[in-house]
Scaffold this active site. Structure first.
Site, mmCIF file in Angstrom:
data_model
loop_
_atom_site.group_PDB
_atom_site.id
_atom_site.type_symbol
_atom_site.label_atom_id
_atom_site.label_comp_id
_atom_site.label_asym_id
_atom_site.label_seq_id
_atom_site.Cartn_x
_atom_site.Cartn_y
_atom_site.Cartn_z
ATOM 1 N N HIS A 6 0.841 -1.200 0.000
ATOM 2 C CA HIS A 6 0.000 0.000 0.000
ATOM 3 C C HIS A 6 0.875 1.249 0.000
ATOM 4 O O HIS A 6 1.241 1.784 1.039
ATOM 5 C CB HIS A 6 -0.892 -0.022 1.249
ATOM 6 C CG HIS A 6 -1.908 1.073 1.309
ATOM 7 N ND1 HIS A 6 -2.882 1.122 2.287
ATOM 8 C CD2 HIS A 6 -2.128 2.163 0.536
ATOM 9 C CE1 HIS A 6 -3.639 2.176 2.121
ATOM 10 N NE2 HIS A 6 -3.198 2.837 1.064
ATOM 11 N N HIS A 8 1.418 5.130 -2.211
ATOM 12 C CA HIS A 8 0.861 6.090 -3.169
ATOM 13 C C HIS A 8 1.948 7.090 -3.588
ATOM 14 O O HIS A 8 2.849 7.414 -2.802
ATOM 15 C CB HIS A 8 -0.287 6.885 -2.550
ATOM 16 C CG HIS A 8 -1.438 6.052 -2.088
ATOM 17 N ND1 HIS A 8 -2.203 5.299 -2.945
ATOM 18 C CD2 HIS A 8 -1.971 5.866 -0.848
ATOM 19 C CE1 HIS A 8 -3.149 4.690 -2.263
ATOM 20 N NE2 HIS A 8 -3.036 5.004 -0.986
ATOM 21 N N ARG A 63 -1.840 8.922 -5.989
ATOM 22 C CA ARG A 63 -2.246 9.462 -4.690
ATOM 23 C C ARG A 63 -3.751 9.309 -4.507
ATOM 24 O O ARG A 63 -4.550 9.814 -5.310
ATOM 25 C CB ARG A 63 -1.854 10.932 -4.612
ATOM 26 C CG ARG A 63 -2.115 11.579 -3.266
ATOM 27 C CD ARG A 63 -1.577 12.989 -3.253
ATOM 28 N NE ARG A 63 -1.706 13.597 -1.934
ATOM 29 C CZ ARG A 63 -1.172 14.766 -1.601
ATOM 30 N NH1 ARG A 63 -0.473 15.439 -2.494
ATOM 31 N NH2 ARG A 63 -1.327 15.240 -0.385
ATOM 32 N N SER A 65 -5.952 10.527 -2.272
ATOM 33 C CA SER A 65 -6.751 11.725 -2.008
ATOM 34 C C SER A 65 -6.917 12.577 -3.250
ATOM 35 O O SER A 65 -7.830 13.405 -3.335
ATOM 36 C CB SER A 65 -6.121 12.553 -0.885
ATOM 37 O OG SER A 65 -4.825 12.994 -1.261
ATOM 38 N N HIS A 170 -10.609 1.710 -1.485
ATOM 39 C CA HIS A 170 -9.939 2.957 -1.084
ATOM 40 C C HIS A 170 -10.707 4.177 -1.583
ATOM 41 O O HIS A 170 -10.808 4.404 -2.786
ATOM 42 C CB HIS A 170 -8.521 3.004 -1.632
ATOM 43 C CG HIS A 170 -7.580 3.798 -0.771
ATOM 44 N ND1 HIS A 170 -7.848 5.102 -0.342
ATOM 45 C CD2 HIS A 170 -6.380 3.473 -0.223
ATOM 46 C CE1 HIS A 170 -6.852 5.516 0.401
ATOM 47 N NE2 HIS A 170 -5.954 4.553 0.498
ATOM 48 N N TYR A 186 -11.748 7.765 5.380
ATOM 49 C CA TYR A 186 -11.054 6.530 5.021
ATOM 50 C C TYR A 186 -11.501 5.373 5.920
ATOM 51 O O TYR A 186 -11.830 4.283 5.451
ATOM 52 C CB TYR A 186 -9.541 6.703 5.167
ATOM 53 C CG TYR A 186 -8.843 7.431 4.047
ATOM 54 C CD1 TYR A 186 -9.525 8.265 3.164
ATOM 55 C CD2 TYR A 186 -7.471 7.316 3.887
ATOM 56 C CE1 TYR A 186 -8.865 8.938 2.152
ATOM 57 C CE2 TYR A 186 -6.799 7.980 2.873
ATOM 58 C CZ TYR A 186 -7.495 8.795 2.006
ATOM 59 O OH TYR A 186 -6.842 9.457 1.009
ATOM 60 N N HIS A 215 -5.826 0.193 6.017
ATOM 61 C CA HIS A 215 -5.852 0.902 7.297
ATOM 62 C C HIS A 215 -6.292 -0.019 8.430
ATOM 63 O O HIS A 215 -7.050 0.349 9.313
ATOM 64 C CB HIS A 215 -6.763 2.143 7.208
ATOM 65 C CG HIS A 215 -6.595 2.893 5.926
ATOM 66 N ND1 HIS A 215 -7.606 3.020 4.992
ATOM 67 C CD2 HIS A 215 -5.511 3.521 5.394
ATOM 68 C CE1 HIS A 215 -7.160 3.688 3.942
ATOM 69 N NE2 HIS A 215 -5.892 4.014 4.169
ATOM 70 N N GLU A 275 1.859 2.561 3.837
ATOM 71 C CA GLU A 275 1.255 3.742 3.213
ATOM 72 C C GLU A 275 2.217 4.930 3.206
ATOM 73 O O GLU A 275 1.834 6.070 3.446
ATOM 74 C CB GLU A 275 -0.053 4.126 3.914
ATOM 75 C CG GLU A 275 -0.991 4.951 3.077
ATOM 76 C CD GLU A 275 -2.306 5.266 3.768
ATOM 77 O OE1 GLU A 275 -3.184 5.834 3.117
ATOM 78 O OE2 GLU A 275 -2.444 4.943 4.979
ATOM 79 N N ARG A 281 2.788 11.239 9.106
ATOM 80 C CA ARG A 281 4.209 11.316 8.752
ATOM 81 C C ARG A 281 5.120 11.696 9.918
ATOM 82 O O ARG A 281 6.335 11.688 9.776
ATOM 83 C CB ARG A 281 4.405 12.331 7.627
ATOM 84 C CG ARG A 281 3.531 12.072 6.417
ATOM 85 C CD ARG A 281 3.815 13.026 5.280
ATOM 86 N NE ARG A 281 2.926 12.811 4.138
ATOM 87 C CZ ARG A 281 3.073 13.376 2.953
ATOM 88 N NH1 ARG A 281 4.081 14.218 2.750
ATOM 89 N NH2 ARG A 281 2.227 13.126 1.974
#
Length: 326
Positions: A6, A8, A63, A65, A170, A186, A215, A275, A281
């Site tokens: 997973h 992106h 990505r 989003s 997703h 999500y 997730h 992810e 982050r």
């Protein structure tokens, strides 16, 4: 081998975002991003993190989003999706041992899923993609389309089975102010998809169809008793039957959450994922480590044996993404 199922392309060069804005404004031209720009965007980010954390390969998609299926019409979504998938193909071609392509689909609210089949087939047959991301709510938080288990979705499932590719459930960005995108939208979608699977006979119609719920499965593993009880009350099959077709990833960003996931869900149904570079982050002040360094949580689980750890890190990815031939 450690496989992150997973990832992106969240670090794409700014030119991609400019192209998208111009597209929405009706001014799109050819996207101009050089190979050197792609290399710089990956080597300073995903590739660096792979090396630092000891992962080997990432299944890589546009990505999430930015899929923005609620923006524009069907043509805008189709053109945007093709641009994004072509860019992912370039990334994976530049680093074939490090990234494996997974497709965005050209969804739009109210547009029949049969219209997205051509792009899935192009990506798999022509570009070597091994899976796709399927948005259960193209409206961005308003849930205007039928449930994933409705026959409305069957054309894309038929193609997935034909091509032998799985889908990660997703959603994209939220345009409903009640739902924070990564913190609520999500997780809501992950949970909702699983409940839809409980209430249907989808997998009787498609016994080889495969889904990954990311997730950590949303709320599912943490309320397993609720879902078992609901299935029982509704005279539905036991949840273990769903696990023939449904898998979960490890994008859960603390040790207790991973420990519970590993305790509730069989190791055969868990795929390693981080992810990266994704929604979370920062560094956890309680541990001094990055929240999204999920390998540490797998390694830190004292009950997990070597054979099960290998399933999570590698074997299950090979099984679920069966077109992947490293």
């Amino acid at each position: 081998m450690i496989v992150d199922c997973h990832g992106h392309y969240t670090t794409a060069p700014n030119e991609l975002g400019i192209w998208r804005k111009n597209q929405i404004d009706g001014k799109a031209t050819d996207l101009k991003i050089s190979d050197d720009q792609i290399r710089e965007s990956l080597e300073k980010n995903q590739l660096r993190i792979q090396k630092e954390r000891g992962t080997d390969v990432t299944f890589f998609s546009p990505r999430a989003s930015a899929m923005e299926h609620h923006v524009g019409d069907e043509k805008i979504s189709r053109d945007w999706t093709r641009v994004c998938n072509d860019l992912i193909h370039r990334c994976c071609s530049l680093y074939p041992g490090k990234f494996v392509p997974v497709a965005q689909l050209p969804q739009s609210p109210g547009v029949p899923p049969k219209n997205i089949v051509a792009e899935l087939e192009r990506c798999v047959r022509e570009l070597g993609f091994i899976g796709c991301n399927l948005n259960p709510d193209p409206s961005g938080g308003h849930w205007k389309d039928p449930p994933l288990t409705d026959r409305w979705w069957y054309p894309v499932y038929e193609k997935m089975v034909e091509l032998d590719v799985p889908a990660m459930v997703h959603v994209s960005s939220s345009c409903n102010a009640n739902f924070h995108a990564t913190g609520a939208h999500y997780i809501n979608a992950d949970t909702t998809a699983f409940m839809q699977f409980i209430t249907s006979d989808l997998f009787k119609d498609f016994p080889t169809l495969k889904f990954i719920i990311p997730h950590g499965g949303g709320a599912v593993p943490y309320h397993w008793g609720r879902y078992r009880g609901l299935a029982q009350d509704m005279k539905r099959p036991m949840l273990k039957e769903l696990l023939r077709n449904v898998y979960f990833d490890t994008c859960v960003y603390h040790q207790p959450g991973i420990d519970l996931l590993l305790k509730v869900i069989p190791a055969d149904n868990i795929l390693f994922a981080a992810e990266v570079v994704g929604a979370v982050r920062g560094i956890d002040p309680e541990t001094g480590q990055y929240y999204d360094d999920t390998r540490r949580y797998i390694d830190g689980n004292k009950a997990l044996g070597a054979a099960d750890k290998k399933k999570i890190f590698e074997d299950n990815a090979r099984k679920v993404y069966s077109r992947w031939k490293p």
